[in-house]
Design a protein around this motif. Structure first.
Motif, PDB file in Angstrom:
ATOM      1  N   GLY A   1       0.777  -9.548  -5.173  1.00 18.92           N
ATOM      2  CA  GLY A   1       1.824 -10.193  -6.013  1.00 18.92           C
ATOM      3  C   GLY A   1       2.812 -10.980  -6.084  1.00 18.92           C
ATOM      4  N   GLU A   2       3.772 -10.035  -5.229  1.00 20.86           N
ATOM      5  CA  GLU A   2       5.570 -10.317  -5.241  1.00 20.86           C
ATOM      6  C   GLU A   2       5.745 -11.320  -4.413  1.00 20.86           C
ATOM      7  OE1 GLU A   2       7.284  -6.846  -3.862  1.00 20.86           O
ATOM      8  OE2 GLU A   2       6.941  -5.634  -6.064  1.00 20.86           O
ATOM      9  N   ILE A   3       4.760 -10.931  -3.185  1.00 21.25           N
ATOM     10  CA  ILE A   3       4.223 -12.425  -2.120  1.00 21.25           C
ATOM     11  C   ILE A   3       4.118 -13.738  -2.537  1.00 21.25           C
ATOM     12  CG2 ILE A   3       4.126 -12.564   0.429  1.00 21.25           C
ATOM     13  CD1 ILE A   3       3.573 -10.367   0.786  1.00 21.25           C
ATOM     14  N   TYR A   4       2.834 -13.162  -3.678  1.00 18.68           N
ATOM     15  CA  TYR A   4       2.725 -14.926  -4.212  1.00 18.68           C
ATOM     16  C   TYR A   4       3.794 -14.812  -5.346  1.00 18.68           C
ATOM     17  CZ  TYR A   4       0.224 -18.263  -6.900  1.00 18.68           C
ATOM     18  OH  TYR A   4      -0.483 -19.197  -7.503  1.00 18.68           O
ATOM     19  N   VAL A   5       4.514 -14.648  -6.023  1.00 17.62           N
ATOM     20  CA  VAL A   5       5.871 -15.070  -6.799  1.00 17.62           C
ATOM     21  C   VAL A   5       6.671 -15.864  -6.025  1.00 17.62           C
ATOM     22  CG1 VAL A   5       6.944 -14.741  -8.255  1.00 17.62           C
ATOM     23  CG2 VAL A   5       4.936 -13.656  -8.468  1.00 17.62           C
ATOM     24  N   GLN A   6       6.974 -15.247  -4.809  1.00  7.96           N
ATOM     25  CA  GLN A   6       8.092 -15.762  -3.767  1.00  7.96           C
ATOM     26  C   GLN A   6       7.552 -16.762  -3.599  1.00  7.96           C
ATOM     27  OE1 GLN A   6       8.864 -12.455  -0.900  1.00  7.96           O
ATOM     28  NE2 GLN A   6       9.803 -11.603  -2.553  1.00  7.96           N
ATOM     29  N   LEU A   7       6.563 -17.121  -2.932  1.00 10.80           N
ATOM     30  CA  LEU A   7       5.778 -18.359  -2.327  1.00 10.80           C
ATOM     31  C   LEU A   7       5.767 -19.434  -3.038  1.00 10.80           C
ATOM     32  CD1 LEU A   7       4.928 -19.301   0.396  1.00 10.80           C
ATOM     33  CD2 LEU A   7       2.407 -19.029  -0.616  1.00 10.80           C
ATOM     34  N   ARG A   8       5.216 -19.070  -4.391  1.00 10.58           N
ATOM     35  CA  ARG A   8       4.948 -20.222  -5.321  1.00 10.58           C
ATOM     36  C   ARG A   8       6.760 -20.476  -5.556  1.00 10.58           C
ATOM     37  NH1 ARG A   8       3.314 -19.468 -11.133  1.00 10.58           N
ATOM     38  NH2 ARG A   8       3.078 -21.006 -12.277  1.00 10.58           N
TER      39      ARG A   8
ATOM     40  N   LEU B   1      -7.594   4.463  -3.913  1.00 14.86           N
ATOM     41  CA  LEU B   1      -7.297   3.612  -5.322  1.00 14.86           C
ATOM     42  C   LEU B   1      -5.527   3.181  -5.344  1.00 14.86           C
ATOM     43  CD1 LEU B   1      -9.394   5.155  -7.993  1.00 14.86           C
ATOM     44  CD2 LEU B   1      -9.847   2.996  -6.720  1.00 14.86           C
ATOM     45  N   ALA B   2      -4.690   4.330  -4.876  1.00 14.92           N
ATOM     46  CA  ALA B   2      -3.570   4.225  -5.375  1.00 14.92           C
ATOM     47  C   ALA B   2      -2.995   3.478  -3.947  1.00 14.92           C
ATOM     48  CB  ALA B   2      -2.744   5.927  -5.244  1.00 14.92           C
ATOM     49  N   GLU B   3      -3.087   3.192  -3.098  1.00 16.20           N
ATOM     50  CA  GLU B   3      -3.140   2.514  -1.947  1.00 16.20           C
ATOM     51  C   GLU B   3      -3.439   1.010  -2.352  1.00 16.20           C
ATOM     52  OE1 GLU B   3      -4.315   1.725   2.893  1.00 16.20           O
ATOM     53  OE2 GLU B   3      -4.384   3.646   1.933  1.00 16.20           O
ATOM     54  N   ILE B   4      -4.564   1.192  -2.878  1.00 17.54           N
ATOM     55  CA  ILE B   4      -5.228  -0.932  -3.193  1.00 17.54           C
ATOM     56  C   ILE B   4      -4.382  -0.847  -4.522  1.00 17.54           C
ATOM     57  CG2 ILE B   4      -6.289  -1.324  -5.005  1.00 17.54           C
ATOM     58  CD1 ILE B   4      -8.620  -0.149  -3.056  1.00 17.54           C
ATOM     59  N   ALA B   5      -3.761   0.044  -5.042  1.00 21.59           N
ATOM     60  CA  ALA B   5      -2.435  -0.765  -6.414  1.00 21.59           C
ATOM     61  C   ALA B   5      -1.311  -0.947  -5.540  1.00 21.59           C
ATOM     62  CB  ALA B   5      -2.119   0.038  -7.157  1.00 21.59           C
ATOM     63  N   GLU B   6      -1.096  -0.478  -4.312  1.00 20.08           N
ATOM     64  CA  GLU B   6       0.243  -0.804  -3.684  1.00 20.08           C
ATOM     65  C   GLU B   6       0.436  -2.117  -3.508  1.00 20.08           C
ATOM     66  OE1 GLU B   6       2.920   1.576  -0.502  1.00 20.08           O
ATOM     67  OE2 GLU B   6       2.229   2.574  -2.176  1.00 20.08           O
ATOM     68  N   LEU B   7      -1.198  -2.045  -2.638  1.00 23.29           N
ATOM     69  CA  LEU B   7      -1.196  -3.225  -1.867  1.00 23.29           C
ATOM     70  C   LEU B   7      -1.694  -4.855  -3.092  1.00 23.29           C
ATOM     71  CD1 LEU B   7      -3.490  -2.258   0.504  1.00 23.29           C
ATOM     72  CD2 LEU B   7      -1.164  -2.709   1.105  1.00 23.29           C
ATOM     73  N   LYS B   8      -1.580  -4.856  -4.458  1.00 26.46           N
ATOM     74  CA  LYS B   8      -2.341  -5.771  -4.657  1.00 26.46           C
ATOM     75  C   LYS B   8      -0.432  -5.690  -5.495  1.00 26.46           C
ATOM     76  CE  LYS B   8      -6.774  -5.396  -6.956  1.00 26.46           C
ATOM     77  NZ  LYS B   8      -7.779  -4.885  -7.782  1.00 26.46           N
ATOM     78  N   ALA B   9       0.058  -4.743  -5.430  1.00 28.90           N
ATOM     79  CA  ALA B   9       1.643  -5.701  -5.995  1.00 28.90           C
ATOM     80  C   ALA B   9       2.598  -5.647  -5.305  1.00 28.90           C
ATOM     81  CB  ALA B   9       2.447  -4.119  -6.464  1.00 28.90           C
TER      82      ALA B   9
END
Length: 127
Positions: free
Chosen positions: A75-82, A64-72
């Protein structure tokens, strides 16, 4: 044989109600099968007493901790791409086809009032 029936046989053997050979005859299976079921049942029970539940819970927390880290990170990559997409003005970037034939943005291929640089009204040199 369904697992429930195997469980009943193994519990009867463990409790001493019947012997392995008697249980095998009644179930119409080999003594070896009943012995194997009994060994697997005892081994699985032993794992429960060894704290397998705790290990599973810890592994679940790690995942669950790894999933949360990957989601974060996603999200950062999505914001940069946008952000990069918003900063690029695609109208100012000439395409490869425009460069190849000597046209520039705003020329005949882009719909400007000036039809062409070449005689004959053609962008390829009058053909």
């Amino acid at each position: 044989m369904p697992p429930g029936e195997k469980l009943d046989i193994v519990l009867r053997v463990i409790s001493g109600e019947v012997s392995v050979s008697q249980a095998a005859r009644q179930a119409k299976v080999s003594e070896q099968s009943v012995g194997n079921w009994k060994c697997r049942f005892i081994a699985a029970g032993r794992q429960g007493l060894d704290g397998a539940e705790r290990r599973n819970a810890e592994r679940e927390r790690q995942l669950l901790a790894e999933i949360a880290e990957l989601k974060a990170a996603l999200g950062e990559i999505y914001v940069q791409l946008r952000s990069k997409r918003q900063s690029v003005d695609y109208r100012t970037v000439p395409s490869q086809a425009l460069r190849r034939y000597g046209s520039t943005p705003g020329s005949a291929s882009q719909g400007s009032a000036e039809f062409s640089r070449y005689p004959g009204g053609n962008t390829r040199g009058g053909r």
